[in-house]
Design an enzyme around this catalytic site. Sequence first.
Site, PDB file in Angstrom:
ATOM      1  N   GLY A 147       0.789  -1.222   0.000  1.00 53.33           N
ATOM      2  CA  GLY A 147       0.000   0.000   0.000  1.00 53.33           C
ATOM      3  C   GLY A 147       0.824   1.277   0.000  1.00 53.33           C
ATOM      4  CB  ALA A 148       4.446   2.035   0.351  1.00 55.58           C
ATOM      5  N   GLY A 149       2.822   2.514  -2.260  1.00 61.92           N
ATOM      6  CA  GLY A 149       2.639   3.200  -3.537  1.00 61.92           C
ATOM      7  C   GLY A 149       1.250   3.824  -3.640  1.00 61.92           C
ATOM      8  CG  ASP A 150      -1.935   1.325  -3.584  1.00 62.70           C
ATOM      9  OD1 ASP A 150      -1.592   1.468  -4.776  1.00 62.70           O
ATOM     10  OD2 ASP A 150      -2.121   0.218  -3.054  1.00 62.70           O
TER      11      ASP A 150
HETATM   12  P1  ATP Z   1       3.550  -1.099  -3.235  1.00 59.81           P
HETATM   13  O1  ATP Z   1       3.364  -1.847  -4.519  1.00 59.81           O
HETATM   14  O2  ATP Z   1       4.268  -1.884  -2.146  1.00 59.81           O
HETATM   15  O3  ATP Z   1       2.324  -0.422  -2.723  1.00 59.81           O
HETATM   16  P2  ATP Z   1       5.296   0.627  -4.825  1.00 59.81           P
HETATM   17  O4  ATP Z   1       6.366  -0.348  -5.207  1.00 59.81           O
HETATM   18  O5  ATP Z   1       4.321   1.089  -5.808  1.00 59.81           O
HETATM   19  O6  ATP Z   1       4.538   0.113  -3.492  1.00 59.81           O
HETATM   20  P3  ATP Z   1       7.243   2.032  -3.291  1.00 59.81           P
HETATM   21  O7  ATP Z   1       8.330   2.572  -4.133  1.00 59.81           O
HETATM   22  O8  ATP Z   1       7.512   0.812  -2.482  1.00 59.81           O
HETATM   23  O9  ATP Z   1       5.950   1.909  -4.206  1.00 59.81           O
HETATM   24  O10 ATP Z   1       6.759   3.113  -2.237  1.00 59.81           O
HETATM   25  C1  ATP Z   1       6.101   4.316  -2.594  1.00 59.81           C
HETATM   26  C2  ATP Z   1       6.689   5.456  -1.833  1.00 59.81           C
HETATM   27  O11 ATP Z   1       6.580   5.222  -0.419  1.00 59.81           O
HETATM   28  C3  ATP Z   1       8.163   5.665  -2.087  1.00 59.81           C
HETATM   29  O12 ATP Z   1       8.337   6.500  -3.197  1.00 59.81           O
HETATM   30  C4  ATP Z   1       8.621   6.299  -0.777  1.00 59.81           C
HETATM   31  O13 ATP Z   1       8.343   7.670  -0.787  1.00 59.81           O
HETATM   32  C5  ATP Z   1       7.741   5.651   0.256  1.00 59.81           C
HETATM   33  N1  ATP Z   1       8.405   4.488   0.864  1.00 59.81           N
HETATM   34  C6  ATP Z   1       8.254   3.187   0.542  1.00 59.81           C
HETATM   35  N2  ATP Z   1       9.037   2.389   1.300  1.00 59.81           N
HETATM   36  C7  ATP Z   1       9.695   3.204   2.136  1.00 59.81           C
HETATM   37  C8  ATP Z   1      10.652   3.017   3.198  1.00 59.81           C
HETATM   38  N3  ATP Z   1      11.082   1.800   3.549  1.00 59.81           N
HETATM   39  N4  ATP Z   1      11.125   4.105   3.840  1.00 59.81           N
HETATM   40  C9  ATP Z   1      10.707   5.335   3.518  1.00 59.81           C
HETATM   41  N5  ATP Z   1       9.815   5.581   2.541  1.00 59.81           N
HETATM   42  C10 ATP Z   1       9.297   4.554   1.857  1.00 59.81           C
END
Ligand code: ATP
Length: 319
Positions: free
Chosen positions: A256-259
């Site tokens: 959910g980080a990306g979301d």
């Molecule tokens: P997911 O598919 O797991 O929802 P994603 O791969 O689309 O995520 P990520 O790059 O993992 O997206 O995370 C989105 C944003 O969240 C990153 O650009 C960053 O700002 C923040 N983020 C993610 N993981 C971390 C972390 N371990 N520490 C700090 N910020 C993070």
Amino acid sequence: AGLVVSFGEMLIDFVPTVSGVSLAEAPGFLKAPGGAPANVAIAVARLGGRCAFLGKLGDDEFGRMLAAILRDNGVDDSGVTFDAGARTALAFVTLRADGEREFMFYRNPSADMLLTEAELNLDLIRKAKVFHYGSISLITEPCRSAHLKAMEVAKEAGALLSYDPNLRLPLWPSAAEAREQILSIWDAADIIKVSDVELEFLTGTDSVEDEVAMRLWRPSLKLLLVTLGEKGCKYYTKDFHGSVESFAVKQVDTTGAGDAFVGALLGKFVEDQSALQDEKKLRELLRFSNACGAITTTKKGAIPSLPNVSEAMQLMERA
Ligand code: ATP
């Protein structure tokens, strides 16, 4: 306030009660509501924005549970339809000890895949200031046609179109098909967010360098974003590009980080799009989006860990 409409799948992830096991080894599973477009809708609402989710659920206990979760989180569910015959989609997901994510999907077909053009709530789509979608709804008919129609209606109505491909390779017939279909709607979007992994997959490289990202650039785009996990994100517009660092947090589960990142961004763009032309404003906005993404990694599951504004502010002030 302007309305964000998020289109696509909502489903239940079943995640092991203990971490670091394969699906077969898992002693039991917990329900974790998800589906990237639904997570984005809830992310917008939790940050105080107006948001509707548009998609199809099974007319079963899980489908009604998910619709209630939308409503309880302040998301308009008037665009949700229910399929009498098909079940709400399920996905069994685990992060194995070797760090690999393992998925097993129950979509044969699931209700989300059966959304038809005729079932689209066009009035709701026409009200959208920002219209957001992924690529999973492109995989099979009839949902694919409904997705394309919804994009067309939103665009005609003047919405800003936001696309997060959210690659789930096991759902596609082949990698080539995934790449082709995901890129087939590239030119319609105003804003696209990809992860580092998606950038590499779509360009067939193992690099996230600027010149690789630029291969995904189109003159039709207003903003291209590449998220880099703990390293933050990169941004590209026609006039400027750069990167913004994230915040140091104790990562527990990145789901959910990306979301959260996208929801934070869209909640702002629905009010004011001047950051698309103003690098300083954009960098401030991406700092906020990074904070929201970072917070989401500190707790298990996507929806429970999406931040509110004060949590995001606290992290930004602490840094
Ligand atoms: P997911 O598919 O797991 O929802 P994603 O791969 O689309 O995520 P990520 O790059 O993992 O997206 O995370 C989105 C944003 O969240 C990153 O650009 C960053 O700002 C923040 N983020 C993610 N993981 C971390 C972390 N371990 N520490 C700090 N910020 C993070």
